[in-house]
Design a protein around this motif. Sequence first.
Motif, PDB file in Angstrom:
ATOM      1  N   GLN A 165      11.701  20.618  -5.060  1.00 41.08           N
ATOM      2  CA  GLN A 165      11.509  19.291  -4.090  1.00 41.08           C
ATOM      3  C   GLN A 165      11.090  18.158  -5.231  1.00 41.08           C
ATOM      4  O   GLN A 165      10.446  18.473  -6.199  1.00 41.08           O
ATOM      5  CB  GLN A 165      10.281  19.584  -3.278  1.00 41.08           C
ATOM      6  N   TYR A 166      11.829  16.993  -4.682  1.00 40.42           N
ATOM      7  CA  TYR A 166      11.375  15.606  -5.516  1.00 40.42           C
ATOM      8  C   TYR A 166      10.607  14.826  -4.777  1.00 40.42           C
ATOM      9  O   TYR A 166      11.434  14.652  -3.597  1.00 40.42           O
ATOM     10  CB  TYR A 166      12.434  15.217  -6.119  1.00 40.42           C
ATOM     11  N   PHE A 167       9.694  14.270  -4.873  1.00 41.36           N
ATOM     12  CA  PHE A 167       8.956  13.111  -4.237  1.00 41.36           C
ATOM     13  C   PHE A 167       8.948  11.769  -4.690  1.00 41.36           C
ATOM     14  O   PHE A 167       8.731  11.455  -5.750  1.00 41.36           O
ATOM     15  CB  PHE A 167       7.523  13.556  -3.863  1.00 41.36           C
ATOM     16  N   PHE A 168       9.471  10.951  -3.790  1.00 46.67           N
ATOM     17  CA  PHE A 168       9.588   9.458  -4.237  1.00 46.67           C
ATOM     18  C   PHE A 168       8.690   8.496  -3.396  1.00 46.67           C
ATOM     19  O   PHE A 168       8.558   8.447  -2.363  1.00 46.67           O
ATOM     20  CB  PHE A 168      11.115   9.084  -4.053  1.00 46.67           C
ATOM     21  N   SER A 169       7.679   8.031  -4.181  1.00 50.43           N
ATOM     22  CA  SER A 169       6.812   7.245  -3.602  1.00 50.43           C
ATOM     23  C   SER A 169       7.459   5.874  -2.686  1.00 50.43           C
ATOM     24  O   SER A 169       8.311   5.398  -3.331  1.00 50.43           O
ATOM     25  CB  SER A 169       5.684   6.912  -4.388  1.00 50.43           C
ATOM     26  N   VAL A 170       6.722   5.635  -1.733  1.00 49.08           N
ATOM     27  CA  VAL A 170       7.008   4.521  -1.047  1.00 49.08           C
ATOM     28  C   VAL A 170       5.813   3.540  -0.803  1.00 49.08           C
ATOM     29  O   VAL A 170       5.023   4.141  -0.294  1.00 49.08           O
ATOM     30  CB  VAL A 170       7.877   4.948   0.298  1.00 49.08           C
ATOM     31  N   TYR A 171       5.720   2.302  -1.173  1.00 47.91           N
ATOM     32  CA  TYR A 171       4.697   1.287  -0.728  1.00 47.91           C
ATOM     33  C   TYR A 171       5.221   0.456   0.377  1.00 47.91           C
ATOM     34  O   TYR A 171       6.736   0.134   0.506  1.00 47.91           O
ATOM     35  CB  TYR A 171       4.627   0.602  -1.818  1.00 47.91           C
ATOM     36  N   GLN A 172       4.437   0.101   1.463  1.00 46.40           N
ATOM     37  CA  GLN A 172       4.951  -0.556   2.362  1.00 46.40           C
ATOM     38  C   GLN A 172       4.013  -2.143   2.597  1.00 46.40           C
ATOM     39  O   GLN A 172       2.719  -2.031   2.476  1.00 46.40           O
ATOM     40  CB  GLN A 172       4.666   0.018   3.792  1.00 46.40           C
ATOM     41  N   HIS A 173       4.625  -3.069   2.842  1.00 44.18           N
ATOM     42  CA  HIS A 173       3.822  -4.430   3.396  1.00 44.18           C
ATOM     43  C   HIS A 173       4.436  -4.983   4.383  1.00 44.18           C
ATOM     44  O   HIS A 173       5.854  -4.851   4.697  1.00 44.18           O
ATOM     45  CB  HIS A 173       3.987  -5.370   2.099  1.00 44.18           C
ATOM     46  N   GLU A 174       3.572  -4.929   5.363  1.00 53.22           N
ATOM     47  CA  GLU A 174       4.235  -5.538   6.765  1.00 53.22           C
ATOM     48  C   GLU A 174       3.545  -7.115   6.815  1.00 53.22           C
ATOM     49  O   GLU A 174       2.781  -7.577   6.667  1.00 53.22           O
ATOM     50  CB  GLU A 174       3.180  -5.019   7.933  1.00 53.22           C
ATOM     51  N   GLU A 175       4.881  -7.884   6.829  1.00 54.93           N
ATOM     52  CA  GLU A 175       4.874  -9.478   6.810  1.00 54.93           C
ATOM     53  C   GLU A 175       4.340  -9.765   8.182  1.00 54.93           C
ATOM     54  O   GLU A 175       3.426 -10.834   8.385  1.00 54.93           O
ATOM     55  CB  GLU A 175       6.177  -9.900   6.464  1.00 54.93           C
ATOM     56  N   ASN A 176       4.876  -9.404   9.136  1.00 56.97           N
ATOM     57  CA  ASN A 176       4.512  -9.663  10.339  1.00 56.97           C
ATOM     58  C   ASN A 176       4.990  -8.403  11.522  1.00 56.97           C
ATOM     59  O   ASN A 176       5.179  -7.423  10.795  1.00 56.97           O
ATOM     60  CB  ASN A 176       5.329 -10.901  11.031  1.00 56.97           C
ATOM     61  N   ARG A 205       0.853  -1.299   0.013  1.00 58.38           N
ATOM     62  CA  ARG A 205      -0.059   0.135   0.176  1.00 58.38           C
ATOM     63  C   ARG A 205       0.850   1.109  -0.042  1.00 58.38           C
ATOM     64  O   ARG A 205       1.867   1.253   0.591  1.00 58.38           O
ATOM     65  CB  ARG A 205      -0.900   0.092   1.337  1.00 58.38           C
ATOM     66  N   LEU A 206       0.497   2.281  -0.810  1.00 57.37           N
ATOM     67  CA  LEU A 206       1.227   3.444  -0.755  1.00 57.37           C
ATOM     68  C   LEU A 206       1.048   4.021   0.612  1.00 57.37           C
ATOM     69  O   LEU A 206       0.141   4.359   1.457  1.00 57.37           O
ATOM     70  CB  LEU A 206       0.685   4.487  -1.631  1.00 57.37           C
ATOM     71  N   ASP A 207       2.523   4.511   1.298  1.00 59.56           N
ATOM     72  CA  ASP A 207       2.245   5.246   2.561  1.00 59.56           C
ATOM     73  C   ASP A 207       2.981   6.368   2.450  1.00 59.56           C
ATOM     74  O   ASP A 207       4.108   6.774   2.172  1.00 59.56           O
ATOM     75  CB  ASP A 207       3.364   4.314   3.447  1.00 59.56           C
ATOM     76  N   THR A 208       1.991   7.471   2.483  1.00 56.97           N
ATOM     77  CA  THR A 208       2.825   8.888   2.232  1.00 56.97           C
ATOM     78  C   THR A 208       3.291   9.425   3.379  1.00 56.97           C
ATOM     79  O   THR A 208       4.023  10.339   3.105  1.00 56.97           O
ATOM     80  CB  THR A 208       1.386   9.657   1.761  1.00 56.97           C
ATOM     81  N   GLU A 209       3.118   8.704   4.414  1.00 54.03           N
ATOM     82  CA  GLU A 209       3.788   9.325   5.849  1.00 54.03           C
ATOM     83  C   GLU A 209       5.359   9.160   5.595  1.00 54.03           C
ATOM     84  O   GLU A 209       5.937   9.838   6.272  1.00 54.03           O
ATOM     85  CB  GLU A 209       3.274   8.526   6.906  1.00 54.03           C
TER      86      GLU A 209
END
Length: 143
Positions: free
Chosen positions: A60-71, A45-49
């Motif tokens: 300013q340059y913005f690089f998107s970060v997606y996060q998946h939590e396994e456990n 999921r995209l994590d804008t935080e």
Amino acid sequence: MKLTLDNDAITDDFFSDTRLIGIVAPIKNYQFCWQLNNLLGFNFRLDTEIDKQLRKKNRQYFFSVYQHEENNFLKYYLFHNHCDGEYLLPEFKHLDFLLLMKGDYVDDSGCSHIITTIKSIATVQMVAELTNEKIKNKEHLVF
């Protein structure tokens, strides 16, 4: 008394429990995430935080970060490596994505399985694990 942050120590600490994979796949980040989610059973999921911001040439340059939590311990972060001609890791301009595994230890067979699965995606041209010594701008990935 003046206090200063030891960025090298912070970066070394951050990378002490990580593995990083570089990926060449000239597709949109949301399409790539969808494929990873389907093939690996992830839930990126995209994590804008935690989006990465870099300031270069008074812009300013913005690089998107997606996060998946396994456990509770293992988290996966997918960084888009470029934005409007700038790069999160300029030493790896050819890479489109960076997959960071952080927290719980990912053994060689687990990492190898992920690399093999990513290589099976038709639009993926290259996948390789990046060693910490090769990364010059590690601090760009720290959050």
